[in-house]
Motif scaffolding. Sequence first.
Motif, PDB file in Angstrom:
ATOM      1  N   LEU A   1     -25.461  25.935  31.900  1.00  0.00           N
ATOM      2  CA  LEU A   1     -25.420  26.059  33.603  1.00  0.00           C
ATOM      3  C   LEU A   1     -24.809  25.029  34.012  1.00  0.00           C
ATOM      4  O   LEU A   1     -24.442  25.025  35.393  1.00  0.00           O
ATOM      5  N   GLY A   2     -24.422  23.985  33.103  1.00  0.00           N
ATOM      6  CA  GLY A   2     -23.350  23.105  33.759  1.00  0.00           C
ATOM      7  C   GLY A   2     -23.491  21.980  33.011  1.00  0.00           C
ATOM      8  O   GLY A   2     -24.415  21.588  32.369  1.00  0.00           O
ATOM      9  N   PRO A   3     -22.607  20.745  32.813  1.00  0.00           N
ATOM     10  CA  PRO A   3     -22.531  19.758  31.822  1.00  0.00           C
ATOM     11  C   PRO A   3     -23.790  18.951  32.434  1.00  0.00           C
ATOM     12  O   PRO A   3     -24.531  17.910  31.577  1.00  0.00           O
ATOM     13  N   ALA A   4     -23.990  18.514  33.830  1.00  0.00           N
ATOM     14  CA  ALA A   4     -24.881  17.704  34.304  1.00  0.00           C
ATOM     15  C   ALA A   4     -26.442  18.114  33.599  1.00  0.00           C
ATOM     16  O   ALA A   4     -27.311  17.264  33.419  1.00  0.00           O
ATOM     17  N   PHE A   5     -26.694  19.317  33.685  1.00  0.00           N
ATOM     18  CA  PHE A   5     -27.974  19.979  33.332  1.00  0.00           C
ATOM     19  C   PHE A   5     -28.108  19.840  31.894  1.00  0.00           C
ATOM     20  O   PHE A   5     -29.127  19.307  31.390  1.00  0.00           O
TER      21      PHE A   5
ATOM     22  N   PHE B   1     -26.892  17.540  30.120  1.00  0.00           N
ATOM     23  CA  PHE B   1     -26.860  16.125  29.781  1.00  0.00           C
ATOM     24  C   PHE B   1     -28.467  15.633  29.900  1.00  0.00           C
ATOM     25  O   PHE B   1     -29.126  14.925  29.188  1.00  0.00           O
ATOM     26  N   GLN B   2     -28.926  16.107  31.168  1.00  0.00           N
ATOM     27  CA  GLN B   2     -30.182  15.651  31.854  1.00  0.00           C
ATOM     28  C   GLN B   2     -31.445  16.285  30.616  1.00  0.00           C
ATOM     29  O   GLN B   2     -32.160  15.641  30.181  1.00  0.00           O
ATOM     30  N   THR B   3     -30.915  17.579  30.369  1.00  0.00           N
ATOM     31  CA  THR B   3     -31.940  18.180  29.225  1.00  0.00           C
ATOM     32  C   THR B   3     -31.873  17.588  27.953  1.00  0.00           C
ATOM     33  O   THR B   3     -33.047  17.219  27.217  1.00  0.00           O
ATOM     34  N   ALA B   4     -30.912  17.135  27.642  1.00  0.00           N
ATOM     35  CA  ALA B   4     -30.610  16.396  26.312  1.00  0.00           C
ATOM     36  C   ALA B   4     -31.291  15.052  26.538  1.00  0.00           C
ATOM     37  O   ALA B   4     -32.313  14.776  25.301  1.00  0.00           O
ATOM     38  N   VAL B   5     -31.422  14.262  27.153  1.00  0.00           N
ATOM     39  CA  VAL B   5     -32.153  13.046  27.466  1.00  0.00           C
ATOM     40  C   VAL B   5     -33.712  13.358  27.478  1.00  0.00           C
ATOM     41  O   VAL B   5     -34.461  12.586  26.675  1.00  0.00           O
ATOM     42  N   LEU B   6     -33.907  14.220  28.467  1.00  0.00           N
ATOM     43  CA  LEU B   6     -35.425  14.735  28.628  1.00  0.00           C
ATOM     44  C   LEU B   6     -36.064  14.995  27.448  1.00  0.00           C
ATOM     45  O   LEU B   6     -37.369  14.546  26.783  1.00  0.00           O
ATOM     46  N   TYR B   7     -35.315  16.132  26.743  1.00  0.00           N
ATOM     47  CA  TYR B   7     -36.082  16.752  25.605  1.00  0.00           C
ATOM     48  C   TYR B   7     -36.134  15.862  24.378  1.00  0.00           C
ATOM     49  O   TYR B   7     -37.276  15.955  23.757  1.00  0.00           O
ATOM     50  N   TYR B   8     -35.139  15.095  24.078  1.00  0.00           N
ATOM     51  CA  TYR B   8     -35.046  14.331  22.866  1.00  0.00           C
ATOM     52  C   TYR B   8     -36.202  13.296  23.012  1.00  0.00           C
ATOM     53  O   TYR B   8     -37.124  13.178  22.232  1.00  0.00           O
TER      54      TYR B   8
ATOM     55  N   ALA C   1     -43.542  10.302  38.197  1.00  0.00           N
ATOM     56  CA  ALA C   1     -42.603   9.582  36.976  1.00  0.00           C
ATOM     57  C   ALA C   1     -41.752  10.525  36.615  1.00  0.00           C
ATOM     58  O   ALA C   1     -40.693  10.108  36.176  1.00  0.00           O
ATOM     59  N   THR C   2     -42.190  11.822  36.358  1.00  0.00           N
ATOM     60  CA  THR C   2     -41.280  12.944  35.674  1.00  0.00           C
ATOM     61  C   THR C   2     -39.839  12.956  36.826  1.00  0.00           C
ATOM     62  O   THR C   2     -38.898  12.921  36.501  1.00  0.00           O
ATOM     63  N   PHE C   3     -40.284  12.895  38.109  1.00  0.00           N
ATOM     64  CA  PHE C   3     -39.208  13.152  38.944  1.00  0.00           C
ATOM     65  C   PHE C   3     -38.259  12.117  38.844  1.00  0.00           C
ATOM     66  O   PHE C   3     -37.051  12.009  38.973  1.00  0.00           O
ATOM     67  N   ILE C   4     -38.879  10.680  38.979  1.00  0.00           N
ATOM     68  CA  ILE C   4     -37.961   9.573  38.839  1.00  0.00           C
ATOM     69  C   ILE C   4     -37.030   9.474  37.783  1.00  0.00           C
ATOM     70  O   ILE C   4     -35.891   9.143  37.833  1.00  0.00           O
ATOM     71  N   ILE C   5     -37.769   9.885  36.701  1.00  0.00           N
ATOM     72  CA  ILE C   5     -36.931   9.755  35.359  1.00  0.00           C
ATOM     73  C   ILE C   5     -35.947  10.746  35.438  1.00  0.00           C
ATOM     74  O   ILE C   5     -34.802  10.417  34.905  1.00  0.00           O
ATOM     75  N   SER C   6     -36.240  11.891  35.745  1.00  0.00           N
ATOM     76  CA  SER C   6     -34.927  12.790  35.793  1.00  0.00           C
ATOM     77  C   SER C   6     -33.763  12.581  36.595  1.00  0.00           C
ATOM     78  O   SER C   6     -32.845  12.803  36.590  1.00  0.00           O
ATOM     79  N   LEU C   7     -34.165  11.888  38.004  1.00  0.00           N
ATOM     80  CA  LEU C   7     -33.229  11.637  38.834  1.00  0.00           C
ATOM     81  C   LEU C   7     -32.409  10.523  38.300  1.00  0.00           C
ATOM     82  O   LEU C   7     -31.290  10.493  38.456  1.00  0.00           O
ATOM     83  N   THR C   8     -32.914   9.557  37.601  1.00  0.00           N
ATOM     84  CA  THR C   8     -32.391   8.456  37.170  1.00  0.00           C
ATOM     85  C   THR C   8     -31.289   8.732  35.842  1.00  0.00           C
ATOM     86  O   THR C   8     -30.375   8.209  35.670  1.00  0.00           O
ATOM     87  N   ILE C   9     -31.691   9.904  35.220  1.00  0.00           N
ATOM     88  CA  ILE C   9     -30.863  10.301  34.184  1.00  0.00           C
ATOM     89  C   ILE C   9     -29.552  10.820  34.808  1.00  0.00           C
ATOM     90  O   ILE C   9     -28.485  10.720  34.213  1.00  0.00           O
ATOM     91  N   LEU C  10     -29.645  11.575  35.876  1.00  0.00           N
ATOM     92  CA  LEU C  10     -28.550  11.972  36.753  1.00  0.00           C
ATOM     93  C   LEU C  10     -27.535  10.912  37.056  1.00  0.00           C
ATOM     94  O   LEU C  10     -26.439  10.867  37.063  1.00  0.00           O
ATOM     95  N   MET C  11     -28.244   9.747  37.456  1.00  0.00           N
ATOM     96  CA  MET C  11     -27.418   8.577  37.560  1.00  0.00           C
ATOM     97  C   MET C  11     -26.602   8.087  36.370  1.00  0.00           C
ATOM     98  O   MET C  11     -25.266   7.730  36.592  1.00  0.00           O
ATOM     99  N   PHE C  12     -27.144   8.088  35.320  1.00  0.00           N
ATOM    100  CA  PHE C  12     -26.590   7.556  34.091  1.00  0.00           C
ATOM    101  C   PHE C  12     -25.418   8.675  33.949  1.00  0.00           C
ATOM    102  O   PHE C  12     -24.357   8.321  33.332  1.00  0.00           O
TER     103      PHE C  12
END
Length: 447
Positions: free
Chosen positions: A77-81, A83-90, A411-422
């Motif tokens: 779907l896109g590199p941002a998705f 990256f976010q999924t890699a961090v979340l899922y792992y 917490a889930t929302f904050i973590i997901s948005l923080t990952i996009l900052m990285f």
Amino acid sequence: MASSKQIGLFACTGIVAGNMMGSGIALLPANLAKIGSISLFGWLITLVGAMSLAFVFARLTTRDPQVGGPIAYAGRLGPAFGFQTAVLYYHANWIGNLADCLAGIAYLSVFFPMLNQPVPAGIASIVIIWIMALVNMMGGNWVSRLTTLGLILVLIPVIGTAVAGWHWFDPAVYQANWNTSGLGDGRAVMHSILICLWAFVGVESAAVSSGLVKNPQRTVPLATLLGTLLAGIVYIMATQVMSGMFPAQTMAHTGAPFAASASMMIGAWAAPVVSAFTAFACLAALGSWMMLVGQAGVRAARDGNFPRIYGEVDSHGVPRKGIILSALKMTALMALMTFLSASGSNTSDIFGDLIGIAVLLTMLPYFYSCVALIRMEGASLRNIVSVCAAVLGCLFCFVALSGADSVKLAATFIISLTILMFYARKQSEHEKAYARLDARNPPVNND
């Protein structure tokens, strides 16, 4: 030529079903007793959602087999998705692995009472983490053997209860247990769906580990659908028959529901045997989930989202260094939890919050996978089955997110948005690196 260490259909189906049932089935009757036998409707709704997700991952794997499952498909779907999924899922999965470990330790405490104490339990957990890490480094075939054996052992008391338990089933008890939540029927069903949703986490196991599977385009879809259906049938039969065997109050306070049912049906001697079977199944599931985490790390590293060390594999496709890194993280978190418990803090509540957040974090990767299937197949009548499965899968994720309490959802929302900052920082560094490279190598003008 396929490696002898790769996984076949039977073992792969065992991994899918075992990842879902390895530790989840052990305590489900006790958890659902707090809601009542009305949870039957929750199971039926959830099974439809879980089978939809199973079809999504089966179809994705058939069309585009990729190591890493949700991580790979989110990246479509896109590199941002991606990256976010890699961090979340792992991270959601290695944190969640501790649930299997602690569940196994809890059942082992039947034989070793000292494991009821936080420090011995913590030390034993860390030892088991490293034993399972070593098993994983021996290859996927060893993990699949343990998981399949664990599944068989845990299914002996579970299927025994689901089949033979009807002799002790009392319709009056079942009716009295119909709604014990104190909520209206609709809210009770919704609450039961959340618990049932958690039980099906792991539906993507075969897709994530496709790099270790023989003939993945055929094996992974079949194993995903068969494993999910097997888990669903077992869940429904076992939990519903136990709703008519014991008063809800009794079942809600037992730490070993199937040991209690075996004791009723066979005799008191069966309780420790069932506890041993369940402990082995929980720890085998830990090994299987560690394999899944390792493969998720491989995909994330190959996409450039994780350090290269996570993507290094041996001749059999086993990410030895990645497994060691995940074991180190699990060890550190377990040590912290042991310290908090020994200091008087309520570690069970802390751990419950961690697991709740970990499960919620997997919902975004599931959602992205459903969207990826719609994008890949197209929303047309020709692909109506795929579209319906993807839409139902999305609704499945929405139910989980909407039913969570406000703290975990925030917490889930904050973590997901923080990952996009990285991710933004990572992209900025890449752009600067490319700019420096262009400055050193200006285009040549041949005019």
